[in-house]
Scaffold this active site. Structure first.
Site, PDB file in Angstrom:
ATOM      1  N   CYS A 117      64.245 -13.332 122.367  1.00  0.00           N
ATOM      2  CA  CYS A 117      65.403 -13.681 122.031  1.00  0.00           C
ATOM      3  C   CYS A 117      66.619 -13.428 122.867  1.00  0.00           C
ATOM      4  CB  CYS A 117      65.286 -14.098 120.634  1.00  0.00           C
ATOM      5  SG  CYS A 117      64.412 -14.592 119.492  1.00  0.00           S
ATOM      6  N   CYS A 170      58.849 -19.253 123.564  1.00  0.00           N
ATOM      7  CA  CYS A 170      59.080 -19.682 121.833  1.00  0.00           C
ATOM      8  C   CYS A 170      59.640 -21.276 122.181  1.00  0.00           C
ATOM      9  CB  CYS A 170      60.357 -19.260 121.330  1.00  0.00           C
ATOM     10  SG  CYS A 170      61.523 -19.174 121.472  1.00  0.00           S
TER      11      CYS A 170
HETATM   12 FE1  FES Z   1      63.128 -18.447 120.592  1.00  0.00          FE
HETATM   13 FE2  FES Z   1      64.566 -16.980 119.521  1.00  0.00          FE
HETATM   14  S1  FES Z   1      62.806 -17.377 118.625  1.00  0.00           S
HETATM   15  S2  FES Z   1      65.071 -17.983 120.824  1.00  0.00           S
END
Ligand code: FES
Length: 129
Positions: A108, A34
């Protein structure tokens, strides 16, 4: 997506958030899934047995709520631990202590323990004799 009570608690009132000036070790990791980033700061001291202990730890996280919760929980777990004990903290352990994370958010939790390990490595590298 359902979060545990503990995840929400740590997200809304994170522990040990911020930076440490003149930290003894700093570790930064990015999440390839992400693009979120976490940085860990350590203050290390010796205890009465001559072991190196995490006296203080802080985090800065540019990330989602789950990343902030896992950072906060990881700092609670690591504070006061010897480096040897702290290196045994895993991403799974952090998620478990939070009462689990939704499957979609498990990635995450990969930042917290990894950033801690990097900060410890940074300290050890700087203090190599
Ligand atoms: Fe990136 Fe959770 S969406 S660390």
């Amino acid at each position: 997506m359902k979060y545990s009570k503990k995840v929400i608690e740590h997200f809304t009132r994170p522990h040990n958030q911020g930076a440490i000036e003149q930290a003894d070790g700093i570790g930064t990791v990015g999440n390839p899934k992400c693009g979120d980033i976490m940085r860990i700061y350590l203050k290390i001291n010796q205890n009465s047995k001559g072991q190196e202990v995490i006296e203080d730890i802080k985090f800065e996280t540019l990330g989602c709520g789950a990343a902030i919760s896992t950072s906060s929980m990881m700092t609670d777990l690591a504070k006061g631990k010897t480096l040897e004990e702290a290196l045994k903290i895993t991403n799974e352990k952090v998620a478990e202590e939070l009462g689990g994370l939704p499957t979609l958010k498990m990635h995450c939790s990969n930042l917290a323990a990894d950033a801690l390990k990097k900060a410890i490595e940074d300290y050890q590298l700087k203090n190599k004799k």
